[in-house]
Write a protein that holds these residues in place. Structure first.
Motif, PDB file in Angstrom:
ATOM      1  N   HIS A 229       0.814  -1.212   0.000  1.00 27.51           N
ATOM      2  CA  HIS A 229       0.000   0.000   0.000  1.00 27.51           C
ATOM      3  C   HIS A 229       0.849   1.263   0.000  1.00 27.51           C
ATOM      4  CE1 HIS A 229      -2.962  -2.940   1.631  1.00 27.51           C
ATOM      5  NE2 HIS A 229      -3.765  -2.259   0.831  1.00 27.51           N
ATOM      6  N   ALA A 230       2.157   1.154   0.117  1.00 29.36           N
ATOM      7  CA  ALA A 230       3.016   2.332   0.187  1.00 29.36           C
ATOM      8  C   ALA A 230       3.517   2.747  -1.185  1.00 29.36           C
ATOM      9  CB  ALA A 230       4.190   2.069   1.112  1.00 29.36           C
ATOM     10  N   ILE A 231       2.851   2.313  -2.235  1.00 32.33           N
ATOM     11  CA  ILE A 231       3.239   2.650  -3.604  1.00 32.33           C
ATOM     12  C   ILE A 231       2.379   3.809  -4.098  1.00 32.33           C
ATOM     13  CG2 ILE A 231       3.258   1.818  -5.991  1.00 32.33           C
ATOM     14  CD1 ILE A 231       3.757  -0.976  -4.857  1.00 32.33           C
ATOM     15  N   VAL A 232       3.016   4.758  -4.774  1.00 30.72           N
ATOM     16  CA  VAL A 232       2.284   5.826  -5.464  1.00 30.72           C
ATOM     17  C   VAL A 232       2.825   5.897  -6.888  1.00 30.72           C
ATOM     18  CG1 VAL A 232       1.776   8.286  -5.572  1.00 30.72           C
ATOM     19  CG2 VAL A 232       1.927   7.154  -3.357  1.00 30.72           C
ATOM     20  N   ASN A 233       2.020   5.496  -7.859  1.00 31.17           N
ATOM     21  CA  ASN A 233       2.461   5.579  -9.259  1.00 31.17           C
ATOM     22  C   ASN A 233       1.496   6.368 -10.147  1.00 31.17           C
ATOM     23  OD1 ASN A 233       0.382   3.672  -9.684  1.00 31.17           O
ATOM     24  ND2 ASN A 233       1.827   1.961  -9.413  1.00 31.17           N
ATOM     25  N   ARG A 234       0.492   6.965  -9.526  1.00 34.56           N
ATOM     26  CA  ARG A 234      -0.363   7.932 -10.230  1.00 34.56           C
ATOM     27  C   ARG A 234      -0.712   9.030  -9.243  1.00 34.56           C
ATOM     28  NH1 ARG A 234      -5.725   6.227 -13.411  1.00 34.56           N
ATOM     29  NH2 ARG A 234      -4.172   5.930 -15.069  1.00 34.56           N
ATOM     30  N   VAL A 235      -0.454  10.268  -9.639  1.00 31.57           N
ATOM     31  CA  VAL A 235      -0.704  11.406  -8.765  1.00 31.57           C
ATOM     32  C   VAL A 235      -1.672  12.359  -9.454  1.00 31.57           C
ATOM     33  CG1 VAL A 235       0.300  13.317  -7.473  1.00 31.57           C
ATOM     34  CG2 VAL A 235       1.605  11.207  -7.777  1.00 31.57           C
TER      35      VAL A 235
ATOM     36  N   TYR B 160      -0.525  12.415 -13.305  1.00 40.00           N
ATOM     37  CA  TYR B 160       0.834  12.060 -13.702  1.00 40.00           C
ATOM     38  C   TYR B 160       1.045  10.581 -13.404  1.00 40.00           C
ATOM     39  CZ  TYR B 160       5.791  12.301 -14.583  1.00 40.00           C
ATOM     40  OH  TYR B 160       7.032  12.089 -15.124  1.00 40.00           O
ATOM     41  N   ASP B 161       1.425   9.804 -14.426  1.00 41.29           N
ATOM     42  CA  ASP B 161       1.557   8.355 -14.302  1.00 41.29           C
ATOM     43  C   ASP B 161       3.006   7.919 -14.394  1.00 41.29           C
ATOM     44  OD1 ASP B 161      -1.285   7.118 -14.330  1.00 41.29           O
ATOM     45  OD2 ASP B 161      -1.352   8.630 -15.914  1.00 41.29           O
ATOM     46  N   GLU B 162       3.329   6.911 -13.589  1.00 42.95           N
ATOM     47  CA  GLU B 162       4.627   6.238 -13.667  1.00 42.95           C
ATOM     48  C   GLU B 162       4.345   4.820 -14.177  1.00 42.95           C
ATOM     49  OE1 GLU B 162       6.975   3.844 -12.468  1.00 42.95           O
ATOM     50  OE2 GLU B 162       8.211   5.035 -13.820  1.00 42.95           O
ATOM     51  N   TYR B 163       4.505   4.632 -15.488  1.00 42.62           N
ATOM     52  CA  TYR B 163       3.966   3.437 -16.144  1.00 42.62           C
ATOM     53  C   TYR B 163       4.724   2.154 -15.792  1.00 42.62           C
ATOM     54  CZ  TYR B 163       1.235   6.743 -18.852  1.00 42.62           C
ATOM     55  OH  TYR B 163       0.369   7.734 -19.230  1.00 42.62           O
TER      56      TYR B 163
ATOM     57  N   GLY C 274       0.361  -2.553 -10.612  1.00 40.76           N
ATOM     58  CA  GLY C 274      -0.991  -2.043 -10.783  1.00 40.76           C
ATOM     59  C   GLY C 274      -1.033  -0.562 -10.425  1.00 40.76           C
ATOM     60  N   ILE C 275      -2.170   0.058 -10.649  1.00 38.98           N
ATOM     61  CA  ILE C 275      -2.295   1.493 -10.420  1.00 38.98           C
ATOM     62  C   ILE C 275      -2.596   1.768  -8.941  1.00 38.98           C
ATOM     63  CG2 ILE C 275      -3.646   3.561 -10.941  1.00 38.98           C
ATOM     64  CD1 ILE C 275      -4.112   2.442 -13.728  1.00 38.98           C
ATOM     65  N   SER C 276      -1.778   2.637  -8.335  1.00 38.19           N
ATOM     66  CA  SER C 276      -1.998   3.092  -6.963  1.00 38.19           C
ATOM     67  C   SER C 276      -1.965   4.614  -6.978  1.00 38.19           C
ATOM     68  CB  SER C 276      -0.922   2.539  -6.024  1.00 38.19           C
ATOM     69  OG  SER C 276      -1.147   2.933  -4.704  1.00 38.19           O
ATOM     70  N   GLU C 277      -3.144   5.234  -6.785  1.00 38.80           N
ATOM     71  CA  GLU C 277      -3.279   6.676  -6.998  1.00 38.80           C
ATOM     72  C   GLU C 277      -3.246   7.447  -5.681  1.00 38.80           C
ATOM     73  OE1 GLU C 277      -6.826   9.626  -8.538  1.00 38.80           O
ATOM     74  OE2 GLU C 277      -6.315   7.913  -9.831  1.00 38.80           O
TER      75      GLU C 277
ATOM     76  N   ILE D 298       6.846  13.091  -6.797  1.00 39.72           N
ATOM     77  CA  ILE D 298       6.256  12.120  -5.865  1.00 39.72           C
ATOM     78  C   ILE D 298       6.383  10.700  -6.383  1.00 39.72           C
ATOM     79  CG2 ILE D 298       4.076  11.360  -4.817  1.00 39.72           C
ATOM     80  CD1 ILE D 298       3.284  14.300  -4.590  1.00 39.72           C
ATOM     81  N   THR D 299       6.116  10.482  -7.678  1.00 38.69           N
ATOM     82  CA  THR D 299       6.202   9.116  -8.219  1.00 38.69           C
ATOM     83  C   THR D 299       7.637   8.616  -8.266  1.00 38.69           C
ATOM     84  OG1 THR D 299       6.212  10.007 -10.486  1.00 38.69           O
ATOM     85  CG2 THR D 299       4.085   9.328  -9.563  1.00 38.69           C
ATOM     86  N   GLU D 300       8.597   9.501  -8.478  1.00 37.21           N
ATOM     87  CA  GLU D 300       9.995   9.073  -8.443  1.00 37.21           C
ATOM     88  C   GLU D 300      10.390   8.593  -7.052  1.00 37.21           C
ATOM     89  OE1 GLU D 300      12.271  12.365  -9.840  1.00 37.21           O
ATOM     90  OE2 GLU D 300      12.044  11.832 -11.960  1.00 37.21           O
ATOM     91  N   ARG D 301       9.829   9.220  -6.029  1.00 43.57           N
ATOM     92  CA  ARG D 301      10.156   8.835  -4.649  1.00 43.57           C
ATOM     93  C   ARG D 301       9.393   7.592  -4.215  1.00 43.57           C
ATOM     94  NH1 ARG D 301      12.701   7.902   0.053  1.00 43.57           N
ATOM     95  NH2 ARG D 301      11.746   8.804   1.897  1.00 43.57           N
ATOM     96  N   TYR D 302       8.111   7.503  -4.592  1.00 37.44           N
ATOM     97  CA  TYR D 302       7.258   6.448  -4.051  1.00 37.44           C
ATOM     98  C   TYR D 302       6.772   5.446  -5.098  1.00 37.44           C
ATOM     99  CZ  TYR D 302       7.086   9.553  -0.013  1.00 37.44           C
ATOM    100  OH  TYR D 302       7.423  10.334   1.056  1.00 37.44           O
ATOM    101  N   GLY D 303       7.225   5.573  -6.334  1.00 41.92           N
ATOM    102  CA  GLY D 303       6.733   4.685  -7.392  1.00 41.92           C
ATOM    103  C   GLY D 303       7.044   3.226  -7.160  1.00 41.92           C
ATOM    104  N   ASN D 304       8.205   2.953  -6.579  1.00 43.43           N
ATOM    105  CA  ASN D 304       8.572   1.566  -6.291  1.00 43.43           C
ATOM    106  C   ASN D 304       8.178   1.148  -4.876  1.00 43.43           C
ATOM    107  OD1 ASN D 304       9.702   0.786  -8.761  1.00 43.43           O
ATOM    108  ND2 ASN D 304      11.597   1.883  -8.283  1.00 43.43           N
ATOM    109  N   GLY D 305       7.570   2.057  -4.141  1.00 44.62           N
ATOM    110  CA  GLY D 305       7.059   1.699  -2.821  1.00 44.62           C
ATOM    111  C   GLY D 305       8.087   1.841  -1.722  1.00 44.62           C
ATOM    112  N   LEU D 306       7.599   2.072  -0.546  1.00 49.18           N
ATOM    113  CA  LEU D 306       8.422   2.090   0.655  1.00 49.18           C
ATOM    114  C   LEU D 306       7.843   1.084   1.640  1.00 49.18           C
ATOM    115  CD1 LEU D 306       9.025   5.906   1.262  1.00 49.18           C
ATOM    116  CD2 LEU D 306      10.637   4.248   0.371  1.00 49.18           C
ATOM    117  N   SER D 307       8.684   0.225   2.159  1.00 46.91           N
ATOM    118  CA  SER D 307       8.206  -0.729   3.156  1.00 46.91           C
ATOM    119  C   SER D 307       7.903   0.013   4.447  1.00 46.91           C
ATOM    120  CB  SER D 307       9.258  -1.811   3.406  1.00 46.91           C
ATOM    121  OG  SER D 307      10.460  -1.239   3.879  1.00 46.91           O
TER     122      SER D 307
END
Length: 696
Positions: free
Chosen positions: A477-483, A593-596, A603-606, A628-637
């Motif tokens: 749940h800590a992934i952000v790839n769409r803002v 803004y999408d991080e494809y 999957g998409i996490s907005e 934001i997507t560069e920082r959180y696109g791959n998720g943070l545990s």
């Protein structure tokens, strides 16, 4: 130093409650000392600290060099480790109790504060105290006529065990004003000589008025015991209670930097504290006046073998429960940010060069400074005295700029929430009661307390051995790839219509103050970077007259607030005239803004940014989405755990987390702690990894 990591722990808790009668900030606590020495020595300071615990009653009778007592087993020599007299005069009175050289004790505040009563305690064990003395009040120039009468509240403001002295005369000032720190203060002198045959050791002086003072002096002319030095245990206007051991049944503290660890969340949070303490000798029932809002509540915890008390924060009482069938009372309190939810502000547009001009090209740092300046003005207008809130603002926010400052009429809480989202910041209160504004660090290393003094920290590890429950670090749940970022642009109005600038005065827009005056709120239809004139119109639209003075108007980018007074009959229109052609429509939109690559794997996490009207233009919105997507696109545990806990783990500090899955450790930033103490300590902690999780 890992005392809280021991298998067997013996913990103490305590809570201090400061019952200031009219104030809400501990920084307004006075310092006081004999006037001839200037400050307390180490003995006096330690004795003063002991007084807070002993409730200002000495453990023993103490012998002085006045011939009245000797250390014969019933009296102890003053100055021993048990002594509790930080204020003792150098000279003694004569056989009639009169001082030829009057001792003077000075009570000095860090800034002007209103005082309506003084608690004066002499030597309770000997029933010693002054029977003739003067109070010298130092009042700022031109402030005395603003003093508020408080005679009707006399009985509520006098603690039951004190002998009450009611001052009925308003004193006259000294002819020559005194100067201190570049400011002028008048000295007002109140003489008290009607103590009579009452016990003079505990006196409550009700001044009859609220005096704005910077300093109060106690000038003692006569003592009730012959050949005695003046022994003042306490001279101030506060009451403090300390509850620990058997008097503290339980306490819980919630502190948060953000309200979520598994999801990205910017904004403002408020910490809370609930304590349940013994109603010893029914002291909270005997004086209901102390059970009010804005009493300072400070909880502490310590490991007995270590002995150092660790503060868990600074809070202000909000509600009290005094059950009839229980010996304990409950106090619910919150930090200094909590009441900002109810405080209305206007971020106004300055009047300069003949027009009202919306602020442009301001940094987030400058905007935060202005918001808190407005908050401090409102606090004082609401009668909340004490030191201003001075936030510690991340200096990186000086580099975050806004072309237009579109903050208008709103609550202080919502205004700060908007700014936190617009600048990707966190607003919270630390353990010392300081408001912190920290920008998210997109390089992966959070910045916190950068200007704080260095202090020893435990190396804190959360592992299965000290946890009651432990969720594996995860990034689900800590992934952000769409803002989704809201923004606005400005479009020039075509041919402006007269009706666009004319507003009908309707009763539904009225607000009434306590004096029956009408406050009129007009919401603007368009965006006016500059407003040249505001006119009042009557039934005949062409008979407009500019009659409002500047002090009757408060103008923001989207609203005008007008003090109409009591006479509003016949006034039907307000006309707004912008400068020249500078009249715009505000067009609102959103960008996604999408991080494809992340979306392909996860999957998409907005994440939707709630930045109000502060982001101008799509380019700026896309820059924020990209960052934001560069920082959180791959998720943070992240970790969520209930463990044995340590008060050394503060918000923003680092904790080492252990993973059951692969038996590895990683460093996490603490985002929230929920402490529960009832003899033992248990903490629910949420923390987020400092480093980005490797991509799938």
């Amino acid at each position: 130093m890992d005392s809280y990591g021991k298998t067997v722990r013996n913990l103490d808790g305590k809570v201090e409650i400061s019952f200031y009668e009219y104030y809400s900030d501990e920084l307004a606590v006075p310092s006081y000392a004999p006037a001839d020495s200037g400050e307390l020595d180490d003995y006096g300071k330690s004795a003063l600290e002991k007084l807070a615990v002993s409730e200002r009653t000495p453990d023993y009778k103490y012998a002085f060099l006045d011939g009245s007592a000797y250390p014969d087993g019933t009296c102890h020599p003053l100055g021993s480790k048990d002594g509790v007299f930080p204020l003792t005069s150098v000279n003694s009175c004569d056989k009639d109790g009169i001082f030829s050289a009057r001792p003077v004790f000075a009570l000095t505040y860090p800034e002007v504060r209103e005082v309506g009563r003084i608690l004066l305690i002499g030597d309770v064990r000997w029933k010693d105290g002054p029977i003739k003395y003067y109070l010298n009040l130092y009042v700022p120039e031109k402030s005395f006529n603003d003093c508020k009468g408080v005679f009707g509240e006399s009985t509520e403001r006098a603690p039951e065990e004190y002998n009450v002295i009611q001052v009925t005369q308003k004193p006259s000032p000294a002819e020559t004003p005194l100067s201190e720190a570049g400011k002028k203060y008048y000295k007002y002198r109140i003489g008290i000589s009607d103590v009579g045959f009452m016990d003079p050791s505990k006196q409550c002086i009700l001044l009859g008025y609220m005096y704005p003072v910077i300093k109060v002096e106690l000038e003692i002319a006569e003592w009730n015991r012959a050949n005695s030095s003046a022994k003042v245990t306490f001279f101030s206007d506060d009451i403090k209670s300390v509850s620990g051991d058997s008097e503290l049944q339980s306490m819980s503290v919630l502190e948060e930097k953000t309200d979520s660890a598994d999801k990205l969340s910017y904004g403002i949070t408020s910490n809370s504290c609930t304590v349940k303490i013994l109603n010893k000798d029914n002291r909270y029932v005997r004086d209901y006046g102390i059970l009010q809002k804005n009493r300072i509540v400070k909880p502490y915890i310590r490991e007995k073998s270590d002995g150092a008390w660790k503060p868990l924060g600074k809070f202000f009482s909000d509600s009290w429960e005094v059950p009839a069938n229980s010996a304990f009372i409950t106090c619910k309190s919150y930090d200094v940010l909590y009441n900002l939810q109810k405080m209305n502000l206007c971020y106004d547009t300055p009047y300069e060069n003949g027009s009202y001009n919306v602020e442009t090209n301001k940094s987030a740092y400058e905007i935060y400074e202005k918001i808190f300046a407005l908050i401090n003005e409102r606090r004082k207008a609401n009668g909340i005295y004490g030191a201003d809130i001075k936030p510690k603002i991340d200096r990186r926010l000086q580099n975050v700029t806004f072309p237009y400052v579109c903050l208008g009429f709103d609550t202080a809480w919502n205004m700060l929430q908007t700014m936190a989202n617009a600048s990707q910041s966190f607003i919270f209160v630390d353990r010392d009661g300081n408001v912190r504004i920290v920008q998210d660090d997109f390089n992966g290393e959070p910045v916190f307390n950068e200007d704080a003094e260095e202090k020893p920290k435990e190396k804190i590890v959360i592992s299965p051995s000290n946890s009651f429950s432990y969720n594996l670090p995860t990034m689900s749940h800590a992934i952000v790839n769409r803002v989704k970022v809201p923004y606005f642009t400005l479009e020039t109005e075509d041919e402006p219509k007269d009706d666009d600038e004319k507003f009908t005065i309707e009763e539904k827009d009225f607000e009434y103050d306590n004096n029956g005056n009408v406050m009129l709120n007009i919401s603007l239809k368009n965006f006016y970077p500059h407003i040249q004139e505001i006119w009042l119109c009557f039934d005949d639209y062409f008979s407009c007259k500019e009659i409002f003075s500047l002090d009757k108007l408060t103008v923001s980018y989207n609203q005008i607030r007008i003090d109409m007074g009591k006479d509003v009959e016949g006034k039907q229109y307000i006309k707004i005239i912008p400068n020249g052609e500078e009249k715009y429509k505000q067009v609102k939109a959103d960008t996604l803004y999408d991080e494809y690559i992340s979306q392909k794997h996860n999957g998409i996490s907005e994440f939707e940014l709630q930045s109000g009207n502060m982001i101008y233009g799509r380019d700026k919105a896309d820059q924020i989405g990209k960052k934001i997507t560069e920082r959180y696109g791959n998720g943070l545990s992240y970790i969520e755990t209930e463990w044995r806990g340590s008060p050394y783990l503060e918000l923003g500090e680092t904790v080492t987390g252990y993973s059951r899955k692969d038996e590895t450790t990683a460093e996490y930033e603490c985002l929230s702690n929920d402490y529960t103490y009832n003899g033992g300590l248990k903490v629910k902690t949420k923390a987020r990894a400092k480093k980005i999780t490797a991509s799938n």
